[in-house]
Design a protein around this motif. Structure first.
Motif, short mmCIF file in Angstrom:
data_model
loop_
_atom_site.label_atom_id
_atom_site.label_comp_id
_atom_site.label_asym_id
_atom_site.label_seq_id
_atom_site.Cartn_x
_atom_site.Cartn_y
_atom_site.Cartn_z
N GLY A 42 0.77 -1.22 0.00
CA GLY A 42 0.00 0.00 0.00
C GLY A 42 0.81 1.28 0.00
N LYS A 43 2.12 1.17 -0.10
CA LYS A 43 2.98 2.34 -0.09
C LYS A 43 3.85 2.39 -1.34
N GLN A 44 4.33 3.57 -1.64
CA GLN A 44 5.22 3.74 -2.77
C GLN A 44 6.63 3.28 -2.41
N ARG A 45 7.37 2.91 -3.43
CA ARG A 45 8.75 2.53 -3.22
C ARG A 45 9.56 3.76 -2.78
N GLU A 46 10.40 3.57 -1.79
CA GLU A 46 11.18 4.66 -1.25
C GLU A 46 12.65 4.30 -1.18
N LEU A 47 13.49 5.30 -1.30
CA LEU A 47 14.92 5.11 -1.16
C LEU A 47 15.27 4.99 0.31
N VAL A 48 15.98 3.93 0.65
CA VAL A 48 16.37 3.67 2.03
C VAL A 48 17.78 4.16 2.30
N ALA A 49 18.71 3.80 1.43
CA ALA A 49 20.11 4.15 1.63
C ALA A 49 20.85 4.06 0.31
N GLY A 50 21.93 4.79 0.21
CA GLY A 50 22.76 4.75 -0.98
C GLY A 50 24.21 4.97 -0.62
N ILE A 51 25.09 4.48 -1.48
CA ILE A 51 26.52 4.64 -1.28
C ILE A 51 27.18 4.83 -2.64
N THR A 52 28.09 5.79 -2.71
CA THR A 52 28.82 6.06 -3.94
C THR A 52 30.10 5.24 -3.97
N TRP A 53 30.79 5.32 -5.09
CA TRP A 53 32.04 4.57 -5.22
C TRP A 53 33.10 5.08 -4.27
N ARG A 54 32.98 6.32 -3.83
CA ARG A 54 33.92 6.89 -2.87
C ARG A 54 33.54 6.58 -1.42
N GLY A 55 32.39 6.00 -1.23
CA GLY A 55 31.96 5.65 0.11
C GLY A 55 31.03 6.65 0.76
N THR A 56 30.63 7.68 0.05
CA THR A 56 29.68 8.62 0.60
C THR A 56 28.31 7.95 0.72
N THR A 57 27.69 8.09 1.87
CA THR A 57 26.43 7.43 2.13
C THR A 57 25.32 8.43 2.39
N ASN A 58 24.11 7.98 2.16
CA ASN A 58 22.93 8.75 2.51
C ASN A 58 21.84 7.79 2.96
N TYR A 59 20.98 8.27 3.85
CA TYR A 59 19.95 7.44 4.43
C TYR A 59 18.64 8.19 4.51
N ALA A 60 17.57 7.44 4.41
CA ALA A 60 16.27 7.99 4.72
C ALA A 60 16.21 8.33 6.21
N ASN A 61 15.49 9.37 6.55
CA ASN A 61 15.41 9.78 7.95
C ASN A 61 14.88 8.66 8.85
N SER A 62 14.01 7.84 8.32
CA SER A 62 13.39 6.80 9.12
C SER A 62 14.36 5.69 9.53
N VAL A 63 15.51 5.60 8.88
CA VAL A 63 16.45 4.53 9.18
C VAL A 63 17.79 5.03 9.68
N LYS A 64 17.98 6.32 9.74
CA LYS A 64 19.25 6.88 10.21
C LYS A 64 19.55 6.40 11.63
N GLY A 65 20.78 5.99 11.83
CA GLY A 65 21.19 5.48 13.13
C GLY A 65 20.90 4.02 13.35
N ARG A 66 20.11 3.42 12.47
CA ARG A 66 19.76 2.00 12.61
C ARG A 66 20.31 1.15 11.47
N PHE A 67 20.31 1.70 10.27
CA PHE A 67 20.79 0.96 9.09
C PHE A 67 22.16 1.48 8.68
N THR A 68 22.95 0.59 8.12
CA THR A 68 24.26 0.95 7.60
C THR A 68 24.46 0.30 6.23
N ILE A 69 24.74 1.12 5.25
CA ILE A 69 25.02 0.61 3.92
C ILE A 69 26.53 0.54 3.72
N SER A 70 26.98 -0.49 3.05
CA SER A 70 28.41 -0.66 2.80
C SER A 70 28.60 -1.43 1.51
#
Length: 124
Positions: A42-70
């Motif tokens: 019932g919800k739209q697809r949302e971006l959770v986390a991303g990582i660039t080739w240099r290691g820069t990461t970004n997270y959705a506010n709902s998962v910050k501090g809980r999820f880690t992308i690597s």
């Protein structure tokens, strides 16, 4: 061609942890960015986390501090470590990988591939 295989999903209790993996395979390619999306019923697809080739990461506010992308470039694999899971994290999780494909004698070109999705269910 680049193929993505996701794994690590399943049923977990609230407060628990899981680690999702996204393994890329093909002939000769590079991975520039790895992103994880999720879609709950019932919800739209949302971006959770991303990582660039240099290691820069970004997270959705709902998962910050809980999820880690690597990523492990040597293994052509991206990971999403999911800690302190909540029932609202229940969704199908998809990896999206962007990079370049190198065919001998042909110009390199960019690709944008999606995994098949893996279900993560968090129980109360």
């Amino acid at each position: 061609q680049v193929q993505l295989v996701e794994s690590g999903g399943g049923l977990v209790q609230a407060g628990g942890s899981v680690r999702l993996s996204c393994v890329a395979s093909g002939s000769l390619f590079s991975i520039n960015t790895i992103d994880w999306y999720r879609q709950a019923p019932g919800k739209q697809r949302e971006l959770v986390a991303g990582i660039t080739w240099r290691g820069t990461t970004n997270y959705a506010n709902s998962v910050k501090g809980r999820f880690t992308i690597s990523r492990d470039n040597a293994k052509n694999t991206g990971y999403l470590q999911m800690n302190t899971l909540k029932p609202e994290d229940t969704a199908v999780y998809y990896c999206n990988v962007k990079g370049n494909i190198f065919n001998p004698g042909r110009p390199a070109y960019e690709y944008d591939n999606w995994g098949q999705g893996t279900q993560v269910t968090v129980s109360s």
